[in-house]
Every structure is written in structure tokens, then in C-alpha cells.
Design a protein around this motif. Structure first.
Motif, short mmCIF file in Angstrom:
data_model
loop_
_atom_site.label_atom_id
_atom_site.label_comp_id
_atom_site.label_asym_id
_atom_site.label_seq_id
_atom_site.Cartn_x
_atom_site.Cartn_y
_atom_site.Cartn_z
N ASP A 12 0.83 -1.21 0.00
CA ASP A 12 0.00 0.00 0.00
C ASP A 12 0.87 1.26 0.00
O ASP A 12 0.59 2.22 -0.73
CB ASP A 12 -0.92 0.03 1.22
CG ASP A 12 -1.98 -1.04 1.20
OD1 ASP A 12 -2.31 -1.55 0.10
OD2 ASP A 12 -2.48 -1.39 2.29
N ILE A 13 1.89 1.25 0.84
CA ILE A 13 2.79 2.41 0.91
C ILE A 13 3.47 2.61 -0.44
O ILE A 13 3.56 3.73 -0.95
CB ILE A 13 3.82 2.23 2.03
CG1 ILE A 13 3.11 2.27 3.39
CG2 ILE A 13 4.91 3.30 1.96
CD1 ILE A 13 3.97 1.86 4.56
N GLY A 14 3.94 1.53 -1.03
CA GLY A 14 4.60 1.61 -2.33
C GLY A 14 3.70 2.17 -3.41
O GLY A 14 4.12 2.99 -4.24
N GLN A 15 2.44 1.74 -3.41
CA GLN A 15 1.49 2.25 -4.41
C GLN A 15 1.26 3.74 -4.22
O GLN A 15 1.15 4.48 -5.20
CB GLN A 15 0.18 1.49 -4.31
CG GLN A 15 0.27 0.07 -4.82
CD GLN A 15 -1.01 -0.72 -4.58
OE1 GLN A 15 -1.92 -0.28 -3.88
NE2 GLN A 15 -1.07 -1.92 -5.14
N ARG A 16 1.18 4.18 -2.99
CA ARG A 16 0.98 5.63 -2.74
C ARG A 16 2.20 6.44 -3.15
O ARG A 16 2.07 7.54 -3.70
CB ARG A 16 0.63 5.87 -1.29
CG ARG A 16 -0.73 5.30 -0.95
CD ARG A 16 -1.27 5.88 0.33
NE ARG A 16 -2.55 5.29 0.63
CZ ARG A 16 -3.71 5.82 0.25
NH1 ARG A 16 -3.74 6.93 -0.42
NH2 ARG A 16 -4.85 5.23 0.57
N ILE A 17 3.40 5.90 -2.89
CA ILE A 17 4.62 6.58 -3.31
C ILE A 17 4.65 6.69 -4.84
O ILE A 17 4.93 7.75 -5.40
CB ILE A 17 5.88 5.84 -2.79
CG1 ILE A 17 5.96 5.89 -1.26
CG2 ILE A 17 7.16 6.37 -3.44
CD1 ILE A 17 6.26 7.24 -0.67
N LEU A 43 13.74 3.32 7.35
CA LEU A 43 12.84 4.41 7.68
C LEU A 43 13.37 5.75 7.21
O LEU A 43 12.63 6.57 6.67
CB LEU A 43 12.56 4.44 9.18
CG LEU A 43 11.63 5.55 9.67
CD1 LEU A 43 10.26 5.45 8.99
CD2 LEU A 43 11.47 5.48 11.18
N VAL A 44 14.66 5.98 7.35
CA VAL A 44 15.24 7.26 6.94
C VAL A 44 15.07 7.46 5.43
O VAL A 44 14.84 8.58 4.97
CB VAL A 44 16.72 7.38 7.38
CG1 VAL A 44 17.63 6.44 6.62
CG2 VAL A 44 17.20 8.80 7.28
N LYS A 45 15.14 6.39 4.65
CA LYS A 45 14.94 6.51 3.21
C LYS A 45 13.48 6.76 2.87
O LYS A 45 13.17 7.54 1.97
CB LYS A 45 15.45 5.26 2.50
CG LYS A 45 16.96 5.14 2.54
CD LYS A 45 17.47 3.93 1.84
CE LYS A 45 18.99 3.87 1.93
NZ LYS A 45 19.52 2.69 1.26
N LEU A 46 12.58 6.11 3.60
CA LEU A 46 11.15 6.35 3.40
C LEU A 46 10.81 7.80 3.73
O LEU A 46 10.07 8.46 3.00
CB LEU A 46 10.31 5.40 4.25
CG LEU A 46 8.80 5.55 4.14
CD1 LEU A 46 8.32 5.41 2.69
CD2 LEU A 46 8.11 4.55 5.04
N LEU A 72 4.99 14.70 1.17
CA LEU A 72 4.04 13.84 1.88
C LEU A 72 4.43 13.76 3.35
O LEU A 72 5.60 13.93 3.69
CB LEU A 72 4.07 12.41 1.31
CG LEU A 72 3.74 12.22 -0.15
CD1 LEU A 72 3.97 10.77 -0.56
CD2 LEU A 72 2.30 12.63 -0.42
N ASP A 73 3.46 13.49 4.19
CA ASP A 73 3.71 13.21 5.60
C ASP A 73 3.49 11.74 5.85
O ASP A 73 2.56 11.13 5.30
CB ASP A 73 2.75 13.99 6.51
CG ASP A 73 3.18 15.43 6.72
OD1 ASP A 73 4.40 15.69 6.70
OD2 ASP A 73 2.30 16.28 6.92
N LEU A 74 4.32 11.16 6.69
CA LEU A 74 4.14 9.78 7.12
C LEU A 74 3.49 9.85 8.50
O LEU A 74 4.07 10.40 9.43
CB LEU A 74 5.49 9.07 7.20
CG LEU A 74 5.46 7.60 7.58
CD1 LEU A 74 4.71 6.79 6.53
CD2 LEU A 74 6.88 7.07 7.73
N LEU A 75 2.26 9.35 8.60
CA LEU A 75 1.52 9.44 9.85
C LEU A 75 1.49 8.10 10.56
O LEU A 75 1.34 7.06 9.93
CB LEU A 75 0.07 9.88 9.57
CG LEU A 75 -0.12 11.22 8.89
CD1 LEU A 75 -1.60 11.46 8.62
CD2 LEU A 75 0.44 12.33 9.75
N VAL A 76 1.60 8.17 11.87
CA VAL A 76 1.44 6.99 12.71
C VAL A 76 0.20 7.24 13.55
O VAL A 76 0.15 8.19 14.32
CB VAL A 76 2.68 6.77 13.61
CG1 VAL A 76 2.48 5.58 14.51
CG2 VAL A 76 3.92 6.61 12.75
#
Length: 100
Positions: A6-11, A48-51, A60-64
Motif C-alpha cells: 500500500d505504501i509503495g502504491q501511494r509513493i 525508515l530514513v529513506k522512506l 508527503l507526511d508519514l503518519l502513525v
């Protein structure tokens, strides 16, 4: 929980919406294009640092989120009235307006 695919598709969607090739985005984010392509196809194991670098380059923001919040968001988008205004706006921002 969102999975790596899912993350890959959004990227990938965000990259294409900005008119960037995989090579261009990988260079900007300081990684090899194979790392990016593995992420976009749901394979590999990205640091994580690369993401975070990818998210920064794509604005984009990465939300937790707590699982309850994520579950409420998913339930809201599947409600009887279809997608909420917020969901529609998020899809438009992600360049996914035509996707189901």
C-alpha cells in the motif's frame, strides 16, 4: 495496518502525479533506483530514513495513528453515503481521483 505494498502504491502515485521518473526521485532522495522500485512494487525492505526522504521529496507526511483512528477512517470511507469530503480531497491530493 497499511502494508508495504500500500505504501509503495501511494509513493508511486505521488511520484507520477509530480511527473518524476523513478531515477529522478531516487536521486533526489539519495537512494538507488532499485530500492525505490522495490518499494513501489511492495518488495524489499526500506530503511525508515529513506522512506522519510522519499516523503519529503514528494511533499508527503508519514503518519502513525492509533489503530482505532485508522479503523474509524476506513469505516468512514466505506459508509453508505460513499466517500467523505475529506477522503475525496485526500484522493485528489494524492492524484488518485480516477481510482476505485
Amino acid at each position: 495496518m497499511t502494508n508495504l505494498q500500500d505504501i509503495g502504491q501511494r509513493i508511486r502515485s505521488a511520484r507520477k502525479a509530480r511527473g518524476l521518473t523513478a531515477v529522478e526521485l531516487a536521486e533526489r532522495a539519495g537512494m538507488h533506483r532499485n530500492t525505490l522500485l522495490a518499494l513501489e512494487t511492495g518488495r524489499g525492505n526500506i530503511e525508515l530514513v529513506k522512506l522519510l526522504a522519499l516523503c519529503s521529496e514528494l511533499d508527503l507526511d508519514l503518519l502513525v495513528l492509533p489503530r482505532q483512528a485508522a479503523a474509524l477512517r476506513a469505516a468512514d470511507s466505506q459508509g453508505a453515503g460513499g466517500q467523505t469530503e475529506l477522503g475525496e480531497r485526500l484522493q485528489a491530493l494524492m492524484g488518485e481521483g480516477g481510482r476505485a
